[in-house]
Scaffold this motif. Structure first.
Motif, PDB file in Angstrom:
ATOM      1  N   LEU A 196       0.782  -1.437   0.339  1.00  0.00           N
ATOM      2  CA  LEU A 196      -0.566   0.133  -0.011  1.00  0.00           C
ATOM      3  C   LEU A 196       1.063   1.103  -0.419  1.00  0.00           C
ATOM      4  N   ALA A 197       2.335   1.285   0.695  1.00  0.00           N
ATOM      5  CA  ALA A 197       3.074   2.314   0.866  1.00  0.00           C
ATOM      6  C   ALA A 197       3.160   2.212  -0.578  1.00  0.00           C
ATOM      7  N   ARG A 198       4.131   1.773  -1.650  1.00  0.00           N
ATOM      8  CA  ARG A 198       4.088   1.678  -2.869  1.00  0.00           C
ATOM      9  C   ARG A 198       3.097   2.707  -3.528  1.00  0.00           C
ATOM     10  N   VAL A 199       1.705   2.340  -3.756  1.00  0.00           N
ATOM     11  CA  VAL A 199       0.324   2.338  -4.161  1.00  0.00           C
ATOM     12  C   VAL A 199       0.170   3.747  -4.323  1.00  0.00           C
ATOM     13  N   VAL A 200       0.175   3.981  -3.173  1.00  0.00           N
ATOM     14  CA  VAL A 200       0.309   5.359  -2.914  1.00  0.00           C
ATOM     15  C   VAL A 200       1.195   6.216  -3.126  1.00  0.00           C
ATOM     16  N   GLU A 201       2.878   5.959  -3.478  1.00  0.00           N
ATOM     17  CA  GLU A 201       3.510   7.105  -3.652  1.00  0.00           C
ATOM     18  C   GLU A 201       3.645   6.848  -4.865  1.00  0.00           C
ATOM     19  N   ARG A 202       3.148   5.850  -5.763  1.00  0.00           N
ATOM     20  CA  ARG A 202       2.774   5.965  -7.653  1.00  0.00           C
ATOM     21  C   ARG A 202       1.869   7.123  -7.211  1.00  0.00           C
ATOM     22  N   ARG A 203       1.181   6.887  -6.616  1.00  0.00           N
ATOM     23  CA  ARG A 203       0.036   8.351  -6.520  1.00  0.00           C
ATOM     24  C   ARG A 203       0.175   9.793  -6.373  1.00  0.00           C
ATOM     25  N   GLY A 204       1.377   9.599  -6.057  1.00  0.00           N
ATOM     26  CA  GLY A 204       1.978  10.852  -5.821  1.00  0.00           C
ATOM     27  C   GLY A 204       2.354  11.583  -4.629  1.00  0.00           C
ATOM     28  N   VAL A 205       1.303  10.269  -3.723  1.00  0.00           N
ATOM     29  CA  VAL A 205       1.810  11.142  -2.043  1.00  0.00           C
ATOM     30  C   VAL A 205       3.125  11.014  -1.876  1.00  0.00           C
ATOM     31  N   THR A 206       3.618  11.677  -0.616  1.00  0.00           N
ATOM     32  CA  THR A 206       5.166  11.601   0.203  1.00  0.00           C
ATOM     33  C   THR A 206       5.327  11.014   1.308  1.00  0.00           C
ATOM     34  N   ILE A 207       5.751  10.216   1.008  1.00  0.00           N
ATOM     35  CA  ILE A 207       6.199   9.203   2.954  1.00  0.00           C
ATOM     36  C   ILE A 207       7.854   9.642   3.522  1.00  0.00           C
ATOM     37  N   HIS A 208       8.392   9.881   4.440  1.00  0.00           N
ATOM     38  CA  HIS A 208       9.216  10.616   4.677  1.00  0.00           C
ATOM     39  C   HIS A 208       9.393   9.699   6.122  1.00  0.00           C
ATOM     40  N   GLU A 209      10.246   8.878   6.007  1.00  0.00           N
ATOM     41  CA  GLU A 209      10.120   7.369   7.336  1.00  0.00           C
ATOM     42  C   GLU A 209      11.842   8.292   8.478  1.00  0.00           C
ATOM     43  N   ARG A 210      11.756   8.068   9.047  1.00  0.00           N
ATOM     44  CA  ARG A 210      12.399   7.630  10.209  1.00  0.00           C
ATOM     45  C   ARG A 210      12.410   9.480  10.617  1.00  0.00           C
ATOM     46  N   SER A 211      11.093   9.570  10.905  1.00  0.00           N
ATOM     47  CA  SER A 211      11.243  10.697  11.261  1.00  0.00           C
ATOM     48  C   SER A 211       9.196  11.422  12.131  1.00  0.00           C
ATOM     49  N   PRO A 212       9.888  11.136  13.305  1.00  0.00           N
ATOM     50  CA  PRO A 212       9.088  11.121  14.185  1.00  0.00           C
ATOM     51  C   PRO A 212       8.268  12.198  15.077  1.00  0.00           C
ATOM     52  N   VAL A 213       7.236  12.546  14.553  1.00  0.00           N
ATOM     53  CA  VAL A 213       6.139  13.776  14.715  1.00  0.00           C
ATOM     54  C   VAL A 213       6.534  13.999  16.669  1.00  0.00           C
ATOM     55  N   THR A 214       6.774  15.288  17.067  1.00  0.00           N
ATOM     56  CA  THR A 214       6.596  15.526  18.819  1.00  0.00           C
ATOM     57  C   THR A 214       6.196  16.077  18.988  1.00  0.00           C
ATOM     58  N   ALA A 215       4.696  16.117  17.851  1.00  0.00           N
ATOM     59  CA  ALA A 215       4.329  17.512  18.633  1.00  0.00           C
ATOM     60  C   ALA A 215       2.760  17.540  17.387  1.00  0.00           C
ATOM     61  N   ILE A 216       1.489  17.746  17.833  1.00  0.00           N
ATOM     62  CA  ILE A 216       0.810  18.149  16.160  1.00  0.00           C
ATOM     63  C   ILE A 216      -0.066  19.165  17.459  1.00  0.00           C
ATOM     64  N   ARG A 217      -0.418  19.580  16.186  1.00  0.00           N
ATOM     65  CA  ARG A 217      -1.184  20.893  16.332  1.00  0.00           C
ATOM     66  C   ARG A 217      -1.886  21.397  15.306  1.00  0.00           C
ATOM     67  N   ALA A 218      -2.813  22.295  15.401  1.00  0.00           N
ATOM     68  CA  ALA A 218      -4.183  22.742  14.039  1.00  0.00           C
ATOM     69  C   ALA A 218      -2.766  23.396  13.087  1.00  0.00           C
ATOM     70  N   GLY A 219      -2.899  22.987  12.317  1.00  0.00           N
ATOM     71  CA  GLY A 219      -2.177  23.410  11.201  1.00  0.00           C
ATOM     72  C   GLY A 219      -0.563  23.081  10.567  1.00  0.00           C
ATOM     73  N   ALA A 220      -0.276  22.287  12.056  1.00  0.00           N
ATOM     74  CA  ALA A 220       1.232  21.341  11.098  1.00  0.00           C
ATOM     75  C   ALA A 220       1.564  20.209  12.669  1.00  0.00           C
ATOM     76  N   ALA A 221       2.454  19.565  11.941  1.00  0.00           N
ATOM     77  CA  ALA A 221       2.730  18.528  12.317  1.00  0.00           C
ATOM     78  C   ALA A 221       4.285  18.834  12.610  1.00  0.00           C
ATOM     79  N   VAL A 222       5.373  18.412  14.134  1.00  0.00           N
ATOM     80  CA  VAL A 222       5.797  19.253  14.462  1.00  0.00           C
ATOM     81  C   VAL A 222       7.056  17.618  14.615  1.00  0.00           C
ATOM     82  N   THR A 223       8.467  17.779  13.550  1.00  0.00           N
ATOM     83  CA  THR A 223       9.661  16.986  13.788  1.00  0.00           C
ATOM     84  C   THR A 223      10.993  17.503  13.949  1.00  0.00           C
ATOM     85  N   PRO A 224      11.595  16.633  14.983  1.00  0.00           N
ATOM     86  CA  PRO A 224      12.679  17.461  14.856  1.00  0.00           C
ATOM     87  C   PRO A 224      13.456  18.310  14.358  1.00  0.00           C
ATOM     88  N   ALA A 225      13.230  17.772  12.666  1.00  0.00           N
ATOM     89  CA  ALA A 225      14.160  18.292  11.503  1.00  0.00           C
ATOM     90  C   ALA A 225      13.210  20.019  10.793  1.00  0.00           C
TER      91      ALA A 225
END
Length: 458
Positions: A196-225
Motif C-alpha cells: 500500500l505504501a508503494r501504491v500511494v507513492e505511485r499516486r503522488g503521495v510523499t512518505i518520509h520515514e525515520r521522521s518522528p512527530v513530536t507534536a501535533i497542533r492545528a495547522g502543523a505536525a512538528v518533527t526534530p528536522a
C-alpha cells in the motif's frame, strides 16, 4: 535497527526495508498524516484517488508497517470492537446494523483494492471459524447466532456449526460446534502495508520515514528536522498515540503476542484443516487467534501480556517468554499433532490501542483541521480501511453514508490517571483468565466475565 526482526511477517517481505528519506526540513502540504500504518496509508490512498492534485505528506517515526500493521494476526475481518447490542443501546438498531454492514463491505473493498492495485499480500477470502470446545462455549456460539439474526443480519452472515461442521473447517481437539462467517480474509499483513505504501507513492503521495512527530497542533505536525504545515493534520498513530504530548490517556497500549511454526507438511495440514485458509479462534474469554499462512505455517497469537505502567511502550515488551510459552501450550492443546517436537521458528509482539469505552472512532474537527482514527482493539486490519475512506470523505467535505456511521465524531472518555489505569487494565485481564479457568472447572458460565462484558463494549 533490523526491522525484519520485529515479526515473522516483516521477515518475509520481499524487500530490504531500507527507510525512505526523512523529512529534510520545513515544508507545506494540503494534508499531513502522522503514521504510515494502515490508517494513515488508506487515508492517503483514498484522498489521492479522489483528488490527485492534493499535496499529501505522510510522516512515519520508523518505517511503513513498523507498528501493528506489520505485526498483527493477518485477519482482514468485519469485527468491530463494540458489539451490536452496545451500538444499538447508544445509537439505535438501524445505525448499529449500518455499522456492521459497512464492516462487511469493508472486507470486500480491501480485496477489491488488493486486486486492482496488484498488491501481492497472500490474500485469501476464506472466512472465520470460531470453535466451541465446551458446552459453555457452545452456548455462547448459539447466543451469538441468535443475536445476529435478531439484529437483522442475513442468515449467511453468521452460521451455527455442529461438531462435524466445525471440525470439517478446523479440526481442533474436542470441538463440539462453533460458528462460521464469510466476512474475513487471511492476509500477509506486512506485504499489504508495504504494498500500500508503494501504491500511494505511485499516486503522488510523499512518505518520509525515520521522521518522528513530536507534536501535533492545528495547522502543523512538528518533527526534530522540521515542521509540515497543512490545513488538515491526521493522527493515525493507534497504540503509539500516548507518546504524543497531551495524548497520554487517549488510548491504552495493550500488547498482543504471536508465535509461528515451521512450515507444516500436507499430512499435518490434513489433520488440522483450514483448507481454505479460514482464520480461526474459539469462544474463550481471553482472545486467541490464528491463520494458516500461504507458506504453510500456523501463525497463532493472543492476549496475556501485561499493560505497562504509564502507557509505556518499549521493544523489550514485545518479548514475553511466559506468554510465548502459554501460546505454544494452547496451540498444542488445540492441535495435538503440533506437539513439542514441532518447532516454533518466530515469536513477536506489539501494542494495540484500546479506548476507555472500547469504542473505535474516526473524526475531523472542522475548525482546527485535526483528524483522527483508532482505538481498534486489535480489529484494525479491516476497520482502518473504513477509517481511511471515511476520513477522505470528511476531509473533502463530503456527506456520505460513511460519514453518517455511528462511530464518526465519537469521542471516547480519557483513561484514568495512573495508578488507576494500570490497576484497571491488568485487573480486567486477570478477570478474563480466571473466568476461563472457572468455566473449565465448573462447566458453568462465569458471572465475573458477564459483569465485566459491559466494560469491554459488549
Amino acid at each position: 535497527m533490523r526491522y525484519q526482526e520485529l515479526s515473522y511477517w516483516l521477515s518475509t517481505v520481499d524487500e530490504s526495508l531500507t527507510p525512505r528519506p526523512p523529512l529534510p526540513g520545513d515544508t507545506d502540504a494540503d494534508v499531513v498524516i502522522v503514521g504510515a500504518g494502515y490508517t494513515g496509508l488508506w487515508t492517503a490512498y483514498y484522498l489521492a484517488v479522489a483528488d490527485p492534485t492534493l499535496r499529501i505528506t505522510v510522516l512515519e517515526a520508523e518505517v511503513a508497517g513498523y507498528g501493528a500493521s506489520g505485526r498483527n494476526g493477518g485477519w482482514c475481518s468485519a469485527l468491530f470492537p463494540t458489539s451490536l447490542p452496545a451500538l444499538a443501546r447508544r445509537y439505535g438498531r438501524h445505525r448499529a446494523l449500518a455499522m456492521q454492514r459497512a464492516m462487511h463491505d469493508t472486507v470486500r473493498e480491501v480485496g477489491r483494492v488488493v486486486s486492482a492495485e496488484e498488491i501481492d499480500c497472500d490474500w485469501q477470502h476464506g472466512g472465520t471459524v470460531l470453535l466451541a470446545r465446551t458446552e459453555v462455549q457452545l452456548g455462547r456460539a448459539r447466543a451469538a447466532v441468535a443475536e445476529a439474526h435478531e439484529y437483522g443480519l442475513d442468515p449467511g452472515d453468521l452460521v451455527l456449526l455442529d461438531a462435524a461442521g466445525a471440525a470439517a473447517r478446523c479440526a481442533a481437539e474436542g470441538v463440539r460446534g462453533g460458528t462460521y462467517t464469510p466476512h474475513c480474509a487471511a492476509v500477509h499483513p506486512a506485504k499489504l502495508v508495504r504494498g500500500l505504501a508503494r501504491v500511494v507513492e505511485r499516486r503522488g503521495v510523499t512518505i518520509h520515514e525515520r521522521s518522528p512527530v513530536t507534536a501535533i497542533r492545528a495547522g502543523a505536525a512538528v518533527t526534530p528536522a522540521g515542521t509540515v504545515r497543512a490545513p488538515v493534520v491526521v493522527r493515525a498513530t493507534e497504540g503509539y498515540t500516548p507518546a504524543l504530548p497531551g495524548q497520554r490517556r487517549t488510548v491504552a497500549p495493550v500488547y498482543s503476542l504471536m508465535v509461528a511454526t515451521e512450515p507444516l507438511s500436507e499430512q499435518t495440514w490434513a489433520r488440522i484443516g483450514l483448507a481454505d485458509r479460514e482464520t480461526f479462534s474459539d469462544y474463550r474469554h481471553v482472545i486467541v487467534y490464528g491463520q494458516r499462512t500461504a507458506d504453510g505455517r500456523l501463525a497463532f497469537g493472543g492476549r496475556g501480556a501485561p499493560y505497562h505502567f504509564g502507557s509505556r511502550i518499549s521493544p523489550g515488551y514485545d518479548r514475553e517468554p511466559r506468554v510465548f510459552a502459554a501460546l505454544r501450550r494452547v496451540l498444542g492443546e488445540l492441535f495435538p499433532v503440533l506437539g513439542p517436537e514441532v518447532p516454533v521458528t518466530h515469536t513477536w509482539g506489539g501494542p494495540l490501542g484500546v479506548a476507555r469505552d472500547w469504542s473505535a472512532s474516526v473524526g475531523l474537527h472542522r475548525s482546527s483541521g485535526l483528524g483522527w482514527a483508532g482505538g481498534y482493539v486489535g480489529d484494525g486490519v479491516g476497520t482502518s480501511n473504513l477509517a481511511g475512506r471515511t476520513l477522505a470523505d470528511l476531509i473533502r467535505g463530503e456527506d456520505t453514508e460513511l460519514t453518517a456511521l455511528p462511530w464518526v465524531q465519537h469521542r471516547s472518555p480519557r483513561w484514568e490517571p495512573e495508578p488507576l489505569r494500570w490497576l484497571a487494565v491488568n485487573a480486567g485481564l486477570r478477570v478474563m483468565f480466571s473466568a476461563d479457568e472457572a468455566e473449565r472447572r465448573t462447566g458453568r458460565p462465569s458471572r465475573r466475565a458477564a459483569a465485566f462484558a459491559r466494560l469491554l463494549g459488549h
